[in-house]
Each structure stands twice: as C-alpha cells, then as structure tokens.
Enzyme design. Structure first.
Site, PDB file in Angstrom:
ATOM      1  CE  LYS A  47      -3.057  -2.448   3.141  1.00 35.18           C
ATOM      2  NZ  LYS A  47      -3.364  -2.584   4.576  1.00 35.18           N
ATOM      3  N   GLY A  48       2.116   1.091   0.400  1.00 35.25           N
ATOM      4  CA  GLY A  48       2.967   2.250   0.659  1.00 35.25           C
ATOM      5  C   GLY A  48       3.162   3.176  -0.530  1.00 35.25           C
ATOM      6  CD  GLU A 103       7.748  -0.826  -2.982  1.00 34.48           C
ATOM      7  OE1 GLU A 103       7.144   0.062  -2.353  1.00 34.48           O
ATOM      8  OE2 GLU A 103       7.645  -2.024  -2.689  1.00 34.48           O
ATOM      9  CG  ASP A 104       6.565   2.748   0.286  1.00 34.99           C
ATOM     10  OD1 ASP A 104       6.836   1.742  -0.394  1.00 34.99           O
ATOM     11  OD2 ASP A 104       6.140   2.664   1.451  1.00 34.99           O
ATOM     12  CG  ASP A 107      14.016  -1.442   5.403  1.00 27.30           C
ATOM     13  OD1 ASP A 107      15.139  -1.725   5.828  1.00 27.30           O
ATOM     14  OD2 ASP A 107      13.143  -0.917   6.104  1.00 27.30           O
ATOM     15  CE  LYS A 135      14.636   2.809   6.780  1.00 24.28           C
ATOM     16  NZ  LYS A 135      14.024   1.917   7.792  1.00 24.28           N
ATOM     17  CG  PHE A 156      10.120   2.700  12.370  1.00 26.41           C
ATOM     18  CD1 PHE A 156       9.150   3.093  11.460  1.00 26.41           C
ATOM     19  CD2 PHE A 156       9.931   1.508  13.047  1.00 26.41           C
ATOM     20  CE1 PHE A 156       8.019   2.342  11.235  1.00 26.41           C
ATOM     21  CE2 PHE A 156       8.791   0.743  12.845  1.00 26.41           C
ATOM     22  CZ  PHE A 156       7.833   1.155  11.939  1.00 26.41           C
ATOM     23  NE  ARG A 169      -0.713   1.864   5.063  1.00 24.49           N
ATOM     24  CZ  ARG A 169       0.306   1.047   4.788  1.00 24.49           C
ATOM     25  NH1 ARG A 169       1.317   1.486   4.077  1.00 24.49           N
ATOM     26  NH2 ARG A 169       0.309  -0.196   5.211  1.00 24.49           N
TER      27      ARG A 169
HETATM   28  C1  PRP Z   1       7.420  -1.901   2.402  1.00 25.03           C
HETATM   29  C2  PRP Z   1       7.784  -1.200   1.097  1.00 25.03           C
HETATM   30  C3  PRP Z   1       8.401  -2.293   0.296  1.00 25.03           C
HETATM   31  C4  PRP Z   1       9.063  -3.146   1.333  1.00 25.03           C
HETATM   32  C5  PRP Z   1      10.514  -2.827   1.380  1.00 25.03           C
HETATM   33  O1  PRP Z   1       6.201  -2.516   2.264  1.00 25.03           O
HETATM   34  O2  PRP Z   1       6.646  -0.646   0.476  1.00 25.03           O
HETATM   35  O3  PRP Z   1       7.446  -3.029  -0.425  1.00 25.03           O
HETATM   36  O4  PRP Z   1       8.474  -2.835   2.596  1.00 25.03           O
HETATM   37  O5  PRP Z   1      11.183  -3.629   2.315  1.00 25.03           O
HETATM   38  P1  PRP Z   1      12.443  -4.536   1.920  1.00 25.03           P
HETATM   39  O6  PRP Z   1      13.332  -3.717   1.041  1.00 25.03           O
HETATM   40  O7  PRP Z   1      13.082  -4.849   3.250  1.00 25.03           O
HETATM   41  O8  PRP Z   1      11.954  -5.759   1.238  1.00 25.03           O
HETATM   42  P2  PRP Z   1       5.412  -3.202   3.474  1.00 25.03           P
HETATM   43  O9  PRP Z   1       5.700  -4.677   3.483  1.00 25.03           O
HETATM   44  O10 PRP Z   1       5.692  -2.451   4.735  1.00 25.03           O
HETATM   45  O11 PRP Z   1       3.902  -3.071   3.024  1.00 25.03           O
HETATM   46  P3  PRP Z   1       3.037  -1.737   2.780  1.00 25.03           P
HETATM   47  O12 PRP Z   1       3.581  -1.069   1.541  1.00 25.03           O
HETATM   48  O13 PRP Z   1       1.642  -2.255   2.587  1.00 25.03           O
HETATM   49  O14 PRP Z   1       3.186  -0.858   4.004  1.00 25.03           O
END
Ligand code: PRP
Length: 183
Positions: A47-48, A103-104, A107, A135, A156, A169
């Site tokens: 959803k991000g 993507e948002d 990580d 990051k 965070f 969000r």
């Molecule tokens: C977040 C973000 C990426 C993922 C990145 O999504 O939108 O999809 O984490 O993390 P990584 O690089 O460690 O794989 P999340 O799973 O939090 O879901 P959301 O977008 O619904 O909040």
C-alpha cells in the site's frame, strides 16, 4: 495530516510535503526524458506506494498506464526471508512492455529484488525501479535502482504512504518515528 498533528510522535521531519513534491517532480522529469519514445506501464506496490504513484503519475507529461500489485512476505511475517507472496497480481500482460515499478521505500531490498525478477520472467521489454526512499545501510541484496528520491539513514520512517501499524500513511511529510511510539 501534517507534522503538527503528530508532533509528539516524530523525532524529526526528514522531508516536508513541499520538498517531497519537488523531488517527485524531478523524478518525473527524468522518467519523461528516459521514456520519451516508449509507452511505459507504471506498477505501484500497495500500500505504501499509493502517494508516490498519485503524485508521480500526475507530474508525468506523457501518457502512461498504471497497474498495481500487493505483495507480502511469506510465512514468518518478517521481510528478511526474501520469500514473497503475491496478494494481488497485475491485471496487465507484460509481454514486450516497458515496466517501471514504483515503490515508497527500499529497505533490505529483498521485496524489490524478488519482484523485479518475477516481472522480468513475464517477457517485458524492460523492468526498472523508481523508489522515493532507500536505506543503503539496511541493504541485504544489491539491487539496480534507476530512480531514487532520497537515500536515508536506517531509521524508522513514516508518512507519505509509509506506516507504523497501518497509521501515519496519511501524514503529508516523511518523519522519523520517535522510539517511544514503537518500543
Ligand atoms: C514496504 C515497502 C516495500 C518493502 C521494502 O512494504 O513498500 O514493499 O516494505 O522492504 P524490503 O526492502 O526490506 O523488502 P510493506 O511490506 O511495509 O507493506 P506496505 O507497503 O503495505 O506498508
């Protein structure tokens, strides 16, 4: 919702709404230039990525098509396994398409690494990635990202689509969440 509405919950505002908008506009200009003679399908990862998709797509000056995926880390609920489950797949056929994943945040990089390989297996002409945040210190895999808004510290962060327990969000800026909120 702005930073004043959640003043006690934020350690610091990293990027204001205006700064984000300006950076998204720059990313859109780069994308417009690079895809000038191509049809691009932009894929938002729920959803991000909703906020960045909404702003990025409106800043683009050429026609694009949009589609969405929802993915989740499989099993344990942690993202570190790198095993990803598709909760909602694309409607579009990717054969011979130029695909840009939006993507948002990246990580560990495990989600995007898996997703890029998955989309590349569907016969597209190209697959590239645009992320608003990355990051570098958290990276577990190396991943080629064509468009990056900001490299940020391994803290965070919430806001502009990014959540903690599904909250924040709708915060218009991006901030570092104060530890007292999640500890
Ligand atoms: C977040 C973000 C990426 C993922 C990145 O999504 O939108 O999809 O984490 O993390 P990584 O690089 O460690 O794989 P999340 O799973 O939090 O879901 P959301 O977008 O619904 O909040």
């Amino acid at each position: 919702m702005d930073s004043q509405d959640v003043y006690d919950d934020l350690e610091e505002v990293l990027y204001t709404a205006d700064q984000i908008q300006a950076r998204v506009d720059e990313l859109a200009a780069d994308i417009d230039r690079d895809y000038a003679d191509k049809d691009v399908l932009i894929v938002g990862v729920l959803k991000g990525a909703v906020m960045v998709m909404a702003d990025l797509s409106r800043a683009l000056t050429s026609h694009i098509t949009m589609d969405w995926m929802a993915v989740s880390s499989y099993g344990s609920g942690t993202k570190s396994s790198g095993v990803v489950r598709i909760l909602k797949d694309l409607d579009a056929d990717l054969m011979n398409r130029h695909v840009l994943i939006v993507e948002d945040i990246i990580d560990s990089g495990l989600t995007l690494s898996w997703l890029k390989a998955n989309l590349e297996s569907r016969g597209p002409a190209s697959v590239e990635i645009c992320t608003l945040l990355r990051k570098p210190e958290a990276a577990k895999v190396s991943i080629d990202v064509k468009y990056v808004g900001y490299d940020i510290p391994n803290k965070f962060v919430v806001g502009y689509g990014l959540d903690f327990a599904e909250k924040y969000r709708n915060l218009d800026c991006i901030g570092i969440l104060a530890p007292h909120v999640y500890e």
